[in-house]
Write a protein that holds these residues in place. Structure first.
Motif, PDB file in Angstrom:
ATOM      1  N   SER A 109       0.828  -1.209   0.000  1.00  0.00           N
ATOM      2  CA  SER A 109       0.000   0.000   0.000  1.00  0.00           C
ATOM      3  C   SER A 109       0.862   1.260   0.000  1.00  0.00           C
ATOM      4  N   ASN A 110       2.038   1.164   0.613  1.00  0.00           N
ATOM      5  CA  ASN A 110       2.938   2.326   0.626  1.00  0.00           C
ATOM      6  C   ASN A 110       3.514   2.607  -0.755  1.00  0.00           C
ATOM      7  N   ASP A 111       3.708   1.554  -1.557  1.00  0.00           N
ATOM      8  CA  ASP A 111       4.164   1.766  -2.930  1.00  0.00           C
ATOM      9  C   ASP A 111       3.130   2.567  -3.719  1.00  0.00           C
ATOM     10  N   VAL A 112       1.851   2.237  -3.487  1.00  0.00           N
ATOM     11  CA  VAL A 112       0.772   2.976  -4.153  1.00  0.00           C
ATOM     12  C   VAL A 112       0.747   4.420  -3.672  1.00  0.00           C
ATOM     13  N   ALA A 113       0.916   4.613  -2.356  1.00  0.00           N
ATOM     14  CA  ALA A 113       0.888   5.965  -1.783  1.00  0.00           C
ATOM     15  C   ALA A 113       2.023   6.821  -2.334  1.00  0.00           C
ATOM     16  N   VAL A 114       3.214   6.228  -2.416  1.00  0.00           N
ATOM     17  CA  VAL A 114       4.363   6.972  -2.949  1.00  0.00           C
ATOM     18  C   VAL A 114       4.130   7.332  -4.410  1.00  0.00           C
ATOM     19  N   GLY A 115       3.569   6.396  -5.171  1.00  0.00           N
ATOM     20  CA  GLY A 115       3.259   6.685  -6.570  1.00  0.00           C
ATOM     21  C   GLY A 115       2.253   7.820  -6.709  1.00  0.00           C
ATOM     22  N   TYR A 116       1.269   7.841  -5.823  1.00  0.00           N
ATOM     23  CA  TYR A 116       0.268   8.916  -5.835  1.00  0.00           C
ATOM     24  C   TYR A 116       0.927  10.276  -5.574  1.00  0.00           C
ATOM     25  N   LEU A 117       1.802  10.319  -4.598  1.00  0.00           N
ATOM     26  CA  LEU A 117       2.460  11.588  -4.251  1.00  0.00           C
ATOM     27  C   LEU A 117       3.413  12.037  -5.363  1.00  0.00           C
ATOM     28  N   LYS A 118       4.124  11.101  -5.978  1.00  0.00           N
ATOM     29  CA  LYS A 118       5.035  11.469  -7.063  1.00  0.00           C
ATOM     30  C   LYS A 118       4.264  12.025  -8.256  1.00  0.00           C
ATOM     31  N   THR A 119       3.065  11.492  -8.470  1.00  0.00           N
ATOM     32  CA  THR A 119       2.238  11.984  -9.574  1.00  0.00           C
ATOM     33  C   THR A 119       1.804  13.426  -9.346  1.00  0.00           C
ATOM     34  N   HIS A 120       1.454  13.744  -8.092  1.00  0.00           N
ATOM     35  CA  HIS A 120       0.910  15.064  -7.791  1.00  0.00           C
ATOM     36  C   HIS A 120       1.989  16.109  -7.497  1.00  0.00           C
ATOM     37  N   PHE A 121       3.198  15.654  -7.134  1.00  0.00           N
ATOM     38  CA  PHE A 121       4.252  16.617  -6.791  1.00  0.00           C
ATOM     39  C   PHE A 121       5.496  16.456  -7.659  1.00  0.00           C
ATOM     40  N   HIS A 122       5.390  15.737  -8.784  1.00  0.00           N
ATOM     41  CA  HIS A 122       6.592  15.391  -9.541  1.00  0.00           C
ATOM     42  C   HIS A 122       7.361  16.625 -10.016  1.00  0.00           C
ATOM     43  N   ASP A 123       6.635  17.716 -10.330  1.00  0.00           N
ATOM     44  CA  ASP A 123       7.321  18.910 -10.827  1.00  0.00           C
ATOM     45  C   ASP A 123       7.997  19.703  -9.717  1.00  0.00           C
ATOM     46  N   LYS A 124       7.720  19.350  -8.465  1.00  0.00           N
ATOM     47  CA  LYS A 124       8.318  20.047  -7.328  1.00  0.00           C
ATOM     48  C   LYS A 124       9.429  19.235  -6.663  1.00  0.00           C
ATOM     49  N   LEU A 125       9.568  17.967  -7.059  1.00  0.00           N
ATOM     50  CA  LEU A 125      10.566  17.090  -6.453  1.00  0.00           C
ATOM     51  C   LEU A 125      11.899  17.192  -7.193  1.00  0.00           C
ATOM     52  N   VAL A 126      12.962  16.805  -6.494  1.00  0.00           N
ATOM     53  CA  VAL A 126      14.295  16.816  -7.102  1.00  0.00           C
ATOM     54  C   VAL A 126      14.355  15.762  -8.202  1.00  0.00           C
ATOM     55  N   LEU A 127      14.741  16.184  -9.407  1.00  0.00           N
ATOM     56  CA  LEU A 127      14.818  15.295 -10.576  1.00  0.00           C
ATOM     57  C   LEU A 127      13.519  14.525 -10.759  1.00  0.00           C
ATOM     58  N   GLU A 128      12.399  15.230 -10.548  1.00  0.00           N
ATOM     59  CA  GLU A 128      11.049  14.695 -10.746  1.00  0.00           C
ATOM     60  C   GLU A 128      10.780  13.448  -9.894  1.00  0.00           C
ATOM     61  N   GLY A 129      11.379  13.398  -8.722  1.00  0.00           N
ATOM     62  CA  GLY A 129      11.092  12.324  -7.773  1.00  0.00           C
ATOM     63  C   GLY A 129      11.769  11.013  -8.066  1.00  0.00           C
ATOM     64  N   SER A 130      12.863  11.030  -8.812  1.00  0.00           N
ATOM     65  CA  SER A 130      13.568   9.781  -9.150  1.00  0.00           C
ATOM     66  C   SER A 130      14.055   9.053  -7.898  1.00  0.00           C
ATOM     67  N   PHE A 131      14.379   9.796  -6.850  1.00  0.00           N
ATOM     68  CA  PHE A 131      14.924   9.191  -5.622  1.00  0.00           C
ATOM     69  C   PHE A 131      14.034   9.511  -4.414  1.00  0.00           C
ATOM     70  N   PHE A 132      12.756   9.760  -4.669  1.00  0.00           N
ATOM     71  CA  PHE A 132      11.833  10.178  -3.608  1.00  0.00           C
ATOM     72  C   PHE A 132      11.494   9.037  -2.654  1.00  0.00           C
ATOM     73  N   HIS A 133      11.369   7.820  -3.179  1.00  0.00           N
ATOM     74  CA  HIS A 133      10.920   6.667  -2.383  1.00  0.00           C
ATOM     75  C   HIS A 133      12.097   6.021  -1.661  1.00  0.00           C
ATOM     76  N   MET A 134      12.004   5.961  -0.332  1.00  0.00           N
ATOM     77  CA  MET A 134      13.050   5.347   0.489  1.00  0.00           C
ATOM     78  C   MET A 134      12.433   4.249   1.343  1.00  0.00           C
ATOM     79  N   ARG A 135      12.983   3.034   1.272  1.00  0.00           N
ATOM     80  CA  ARG A 135      12.453   1.914   2.063  1.00  0.00           C
ATOM     81  C   ARG A 135      13.104   1.872   3.449  1.00  0.00           C
ATOM     82  N   CYS A 136      12.306   1.501   4.432  1.00  0.00           N
ATOM     83  CA  CYS A 136      12.801   1.430   5.809  1.00  0.00           C
ATOM     84  C   CYS A 136      13.785   0.273   5.952  1.00  0.00           C
TER      85      CYS A 136
END
Length: 697
Positions: free
Chosen positions: A261-288
């Motif tokens: 479910s967290n993979d889906v959540a991260v994908g949702y956030l990258k879709t909505h904030f991709h233009d504001k993230l560093v390199l369009e969110g290429s390294f946004f998702h970090m696993r615990c």
């Protein structure tokens, strides 16, 4: 008479009270004022009618409406309450207060006098930080203590305390929002979800950032109620929290556990904030990383479960009754066990508690052997038999294995120090041990090592699945840089140097992309005036050159510059940093990486900005999960009627007031959160008002 806004009538300064608007009481014809109270106020008259419209206290400069027809009762009342009126000034000797500063161990000596407002704020703060129920103010012991310690204090009701808690929450959230708003760096987030036994779903969102003084911060932003644990719902709740705190332009990474479910959540956030993230969110998702280690250990323990089961059964038997515990203590004394504690029983689903059980049981190995002789029922009641010598050997090896994971989990779950640069080293150490266990002569350990290695390769075997930021963090550690990574990969792949070259080239390309991205941002934020001045200076120099030389000579020099440009290679900040000698690595000494970058921030402007964002990334979600322990203690049986809004206020404000200066107890984090899930149906008791007295305190 009543108070009015000072801006309703032009107010003159006391130095100008002799003008036509401000006058003192004087014996004029027709002036019927006889009371002495008028002598303590300046008069403000209407320029046309010459009648008094306002008066100003000579001591506190407070403005009051007034005229001679309404009497002097309000003037008398004001003088009685005016703190600067000489007869009201407390001339008694002040009490001396000696206390330790909450920010440091320094002793502070100051004058003290009773302050009702400060006492109420202090009481609300105690309820928040110490997780006390609001009803503490109604308890006999607390009321008696207050009557002895501060008899002047009027103890508020529990409803007033609850309102004061909300006041502090609103005030502190405003301070935090201002702090984050002034940041020049980006913010990394961690989030996790929790479901109570009443099916209340909570989401905790925590921010991690490094301020301008290079200090690492951790703050819980929200402890939010949500409808479900579905990925899209998690994404929407996190999105709403991000927009509420106005940090959508400062996002850097989001650390979550390995739930789908967290993979889906991260994908949702990258879709909505991709233009504001560093390199369009290429390294946004970090696993615990702690969850990954937990999965690796669980797979490995299944191979030696028989030895663990026999030791667990023996411990359970000893702890099952007082008489057995007493006899076991006697057996321990006879064999002279040096440990003064006792054996502890684990929770089968938590490997960390299994490690602690084995570590303690090994100290009582001789005591268990003697206990088997002293208690004849010990062997008969254990279905699988008493622990054998082979079981104790396996336990010793297993304890050493689990200790590695236990210590790595503790290191990577820190929130008061940088963990990003530790990630690769801890993973490297785990891999080294797994390789050793795979080649062990002990069959059980060898099987355990193989099972753990399979799970390890699932998450870490392919570098494409690893967030490249974790490797960039090693590059930004001046003790290692890119050279250490290349050396490590050569050791990991001794027969495939071509693969090592591909890995290192890919890593360098990503570092270069990040550097170029930050370089462009810093360049765009520089002053246009400065750039225009530089351009103007260059043009003027060209004009001077052309005016002093012939066109032929100018072409001569231009041709030289063009030909020479093919041989000139400009080096960037990144190139200079990578070529510079590494800092000396001292074994066992803590290296202050933030202090190093703070010192070098003028030399490496772009890299230091990049380092500030990358080193703030948390590699585990422990900081968010630890809030569930707090919420569980807050939602005990004595405070089960608290609503979600008040729970959020208590959890978040406790974290803010402590300013994250309290280390997370990894033992408490790793305990089963189910025992804290005691939340009953209820709603907030309408405690939403904000009192004026909190102000900016």
């Amino acid at each position: 008479m009543s108070n009015t806004d000072n801006s309703s009538v032009p107010m003159d300064d006391e130095s100008e009270v002799g003008n036509e608007n401000a006058t003192t009481k004087s014996t004029k014809v027709g002036d019927k004022r006889k009371s002495e109270y008028w002598n303590h106020f300046w008069d403000f008259r209407d320029p046309v009618t010459k009648k008094i419209v306002q008066v100003k206290c000579k001591y506190c400069e407070k403005m009051l409406t007034g005229n001679t027809n309404n009497g002097t009762s309000s003037l008398k009342k004001h003088l009685g309450a005016c703190s600067k009126y000489p007869p009201n000034v407390d001339k008694k000797q002040k009490l001396i207060s000696v206390y330790k500063s909450p920010e440091s161990d320094a002793t502070i000596v100051s004058n003290w006098k009773f302050d009702e407002t400060a006492c109420r704020l202090g009481l609300a703060r105690m309820v928040i930080v110490d997780e006390q129920p609001f009803s503490i103010v109604e308890r006999e012991g607390f009321r008696y203590f207050c009557s002895v310690a501060v008899p002047q204090f009027h103890i508020p009701s529990r409803f007033t305390v609850a309102r004061d808690v909300k006041n502090i929450f609103v005030c502190e959230s405003g301070k935090l929002k201002k702090l984050i708003g002034c940041l020049k760096s980006r913010v990394s987030l961690t989030t996790d979800c929790w479901t109570s036994i009443q099916n209340f779903n909570y989401l905790c969102l925590t921010a991690h950032f490094i301020d301008d003084n290079w200090k690492l911060h951790k703050r819980i932003l929200n402890f939010q109620l949500m409808d479900s644990h579905k990925g899209k719902e998690i994404g929407k709740v996190v999105e709403a929290c991000i927009l509420k705190w106005e940090i959508e332009d400062r996002l850097f990474s989001l650390t979550v556990d390995n739930a789908s479910s967290n993979d889906v959540a991260v994908g949702y956030l990258k879709t909505h904030f991709h233009d504001k993230l560093v390199l369009e969110g290429s390294f946004f998702h970090m696993r615990c990383s702690c969850h990954v280690l937990n999965l690796i250990v669980k797979d490995g323990l299944s191979s030696v479960k028989s030895s663990i089961a026999r030791i667990r059964a023996a411990v359970r038997y000893v702890r099952s009754s007082p008489s057995r515990a007493k006899l076991f203590a006697h057996s321990s004394m006879l064999v002279k066990v040096s440990c003064k504690g006792s054996v502890c029983l684990d929770v089968a689903t938590r490997w960390n508690s299994t490690f602690l059980m084995l570590e303690t049981a090994l100290k009582f190995e001789k005591a268990f052997n003697r206990f088997a002789e002293d208690d004849p029922d010990f062997s008969r009641e254990l279905k699988d038999g008493v622990p054998t010598q082979e079981d104790w050997v396996n336990a010793k090896v297993l304890s050493l294995c689990l200790k590695l994971f236990y210590e790595s989990t503790k290191k990577m779950s820190g929130s008061l120090y940088v963990t990003t640069n530790l990630y690769f080293h801890e993973v490297l150490e785990v891999l080294s041990c797994l390789i050793e266990w795979e080649n062990s002569t002990n069959m059980d350990i060898r099987i355990m090592g193989r099972q753990m290695r399979e799970k390890f390769d699932k998450y870490y075997g392919d570098l494409g699945k690893t967030n490249i930021m974790m490797l960039v963090a090693v590059v930004l550690d001046p003790r290692y840089k890119l050279r250490f990574l290349k050396y490590s990969f050569k050791k990991l792949y001794p027969n495939d140097f071509a693969k090592v070259d591909v890995i290192c080239d890919n890593l360098y390309d990503n570092v270069q992309k990040l550097f170029n991205h930050y370089d462009a941002i810093i360049a765009s934020s520089s002053s246009k005036n400065n750039r225009n001045i530089n351009v103007a200076n260059v043009d003027n120099g060209s004009e001077n050159l052309s005016s002093s030389n012939s066109e032929q000579m100018k072409k001569f020099y231009d041709d030289f510059d063009e030909e020479e440009s093919d041989f000139i290679v400009e080096k960037s900040e990144l190139d200079y940093y990578l070529e510079e000698a590494r800092e000396r690595r001292v074994e066992g000494e803590m290296f202050d990486i933030l202090g190093w970058w703070k010192e070098k921030s003028d030399k490496y402007k772009v890299l230091s900005t990049l380092a500030k964002d990358i080193l703030a990334i948390p590699i585990s979600t422990v900081s968010s999960e630890s809030a569930f322990s707090t919420s569980g203690r807050i939602l005990d049986q004595f405070r089960s009627s608290l609503g979600p809004n008040m729970v959020e206020a208590l959890v978040c404000t406790q974290d803010w007031l402590r300013a994250s200066n309290v280390c997370i107890d990894i033992e408490r984090f790793l305990e089963d959160v189910q025992k804290y899930e005691e939340e009953l149906d209820g709603s907030d008791t309408g405690i939403t008002q904000v009192n004026e007295f909190v102000g900016n305190n």
